[in-house]
Design an enzyme around this catalytic site. Structure first.
Site, PDB file in Angstrom:
ATOM      1  N   GLY A   1      18.938 -22.669  47.848  1.00 38.20           N
ATOM      2  CA  GLY A   1      17.918 -23.632  47.456  1.00 38.20           C
ATOM      3  C   GLY A   1      17.956 -23.889  45.965  1.00 38.20           C
ATOM      4  N   HIS A   2      17.177 -24.859  45.543  1.00 39.33           N
ATOM      5  CA  HIS A   2      17.027 -25.172  44.129  1.00 39.33           C
ATOM      6  C   HIS A   2      15.557 -25.478  43.855  1.00 39.33           C
ATOM      7  CE1 HIS A   2      21.139 -24.960  42.780  1.00 39.33           C
ATOM      8  NE2 HIS A   2      21.525 -25.622  43.853  1.00 39.33           N
ATOM      9  N   ASP A   3      15.268 -25.790  42.590  1.00 38.53           N
ATOM     10  CA  ASP A   3      13.897 -25.982  42.130  1.00 38.53           C
ATOM     11  C   ASP A   3      13.063 -26.825  43.091  1.00 38.53           C
ATOM     12  OD1 ASP A   3      11.713 -27.464  40.532  1.00 38.53           O
ATOM     13  OD2 ASP A   3      12.356 -25.974  39.081  1.00 38.53           O
TER      14      ASP A   3
ATOM     15  N   ASN B   1      13.351 -27.335  46.205  1.00 39.37           N
ATOM     16  CA  ASN B   1      13.088 -26.633  47.461  1.00 39.37           C
ATOM     17  C   ASN B   1      12.030 -25.552  47.284  1.00 39.37           C
ATOM     18  OD1 ASN B   1      16.553 -26.791  47.488  1.00 39.37           O
ATOM     19  ND2 ASN B   1      15.329 -28.079  48.832  1.00 39.37           N
ATOM     20  N   TYR B   2      12.095 -24.847  46.160  1.00 42.26           N
ATOM     21  CA  TYR B   2      11.099 -23.804  45.897  1.00 42.26           C
ATOM     22  C   TYR B   2       9.709 -24.425  45.747  1.00 42.26           C
ATOM     23  CZ  TYR B   2      15.566 -21.696  44.556  1.00 42.26           C
ATOM     24  OH  TYR B   2      16.870 -21.282  44.521  1.00 42.26           O
TER      25      TYR B   2
ATOM     26  N   ASP C   1      12.286 -23.379  38.139  1.00 42.10           N
ATOM     27  CA  ASP C   1      13.363 -22.736  37.380  1.00 42.10           C
ATOM     28  C   ASP C   1      12.872 -22.105  36.083  1.00 42.10           C
ATOM     29  OD1 ASP C   1      15.312 -23.287  39.209  1.00 42.10           O
ATOM     30  OD2 ASP C   1      16.303 -24.861  38.059  1.00 42.10           O
TER      31      ASP C   1
END
Length: 392
Positions: free
Chosen positions: A123-125, A127-128, A154
């Site tokens: 995942g990435h920012d 998604n978080y 992030d």
């Protein structure tokens, strides 16, 4: 500086891990970034005041060197998915001990940053934020929000929270003498830094976030907390939440409007309508049209040195020229720590220092660790490092 003498080993990653290391380095810590050998460049631009050791932990000799380095360090930053460091033989149990077995460095602060809590899912920012609940609240259209670059998870909920955890663990170590694992996941971190809106949303009786997205006080619903394009396409930010500030804003705004606009529109907003939601659409339209009668800089002059809470929206290049930022093209370390006992000399940041070639300090760091020439040759033979002819 506050962290002078603190030794940090930061395994190379992107965004949150490097930012945590940058915060520590900017406050005096010695930070060594661990890179892959035989790499010519790194995408990491958060490398100020750091050094690079390019070494392969998958070789026996490379692993031994890393163990030696970490054993003599105060902090380790692990940016990998759960289980990666354990498979390398560099997990927290090796250094902090477990099941009655003594660790190699039981005073080590072992900081780990992952995306999702308790899972190795990719995942990435964005998604978080989606899982955190906060993304659904951010301004945008009624069918979707707009995401704030990769800042919230992030950096705010990841790197900054990780640095805070490390500093707290270092502080606790003073009394306990023991190291700790600092466990950071960016979903939980994003939720924590978003406590104010999330708590308000879960308690709609407060009224701050009781409506749908885009209809509330702080998400673009209120005309007095919004962004307005001007005549030249640049924008002004308006944030006059308090009645006294709103009154000041309206008075200056109306006074500065051209006479032909006033005659054409034939409406003068009363400051007392601020929280009349039925009047918000009309007020917003009035402000939208009014701001387009002047350029951004003209409006900035209108509101300069007032309590109208109306500030021009600057580009990154324009912002870097603001006197308060010491005309630095890159952001300065913050907060400023001021002491009466010290000569406070402004920090000068080299704006060109945004690259740290992998392995730039490998020989220097290995010499500091006391490696012999034969041990160096072994590293080269094993493919653990890229060798220098002078050492062979």
């Amino acid at each position: 500086m506050a962290l002078k003498g603190i030794k940090v080993v930061e395994f190379a990653g992107l965004a949150p891990g490097p930012f945590a290391g940058l915060i520590l380095a900017d406050n005096g810590a010695t930070v060594i970034r661990i890179d892959k050998p035989f790499s010519t460049s790194s995408p990491d631009i958060l490398c100020r005041n750091k050094r690079s050791l390019a070494i392969n932990p998958k070789t026996r000799s490379g692993l031994d060197v890393l163990k030696k380095l970490i054993t003599s360090s105060d902090v380790l930053i692990d940016p990998f998915r759960p289980g990666v460091m354990e498979r390398l033989g560099l997990g927290p149990d090796i250094f902090l001990g477990a099941s009655g077995k003594v660790g190699l460095n039981e005073k080590l602060i072992y900081a780990r940053i992952i995306g999702f809590p308790r899972t190795a899912q990719s995942g990435h920012d964005i998604n978080y934020l989606a899982l955190s609940g906060i993304l659904s609240m951010l301004p945008g259209s009624h069918d979707r929000p707009t995401f704030p670059l990769n800042l919230l998870a992030d950096f705010a909920g990841g790197g900054s929270i990780c640095a805070l955890g490390i500093i707290l663990a270092l502080f606790e170590r003073i009394s306990s003498g023991c190291g700790q694992v600092v466990d950071v996941d960016m979903v939980s971190g994003a939720r924590y830094v978003s406590s104010f809106p999330l708590i308000h949303t879960l308690n709609p009786s407060t009224g701050t976030f009781a409506g749908d997205r885009g209809d509330n006080l702080l998400d673009g619903g209120a005309p007095f907390y919004n962004i307005y394009p001007c005549k030249d396409g640049a924008c002004m930010s308006v944030g006059c939440l308090e009645p006294q500030f709103f009154k000041t804003f309206i008075e200056h705004f109306v006074k500065a409007l051209p006479n032909d606009f006033k005659q054409r529109y034939r409406w003068n907003p009363d400051p007392f309508i601020q929280f009349d939601r039925d009047a918000w659409p009309k007020l917003k339209n009035f402000l939208e049209l009014g701001f387009k009668t002047k350029t951004r800089d003209e409006w900035a002059t209108v509101f300069m040195n007032t309590d109208a809470c109306a500030i021009p929206m600057l580009t990154p290049k324009e912002s870097s020229k603001v006197e308060e930022f010491r005309q630095q093209s890159v952001p300065l370390p913050h907060p400023r720590i001021l002491s009466k006992k010290q000569n406070s000399t402004p920090m000068v940041i080299d704006s060109d220092t945004i690259e740290l070639p992998p392995g730039q300090h490998t020989e220097e760091i290995l010499e500091e660790l006391g490696l012999t020439n034969s041990e160096y040759r072994r590293l080269v033979q094993d493919g653990a490092i890229e060798g220098s002819r002078s050492k062979l």
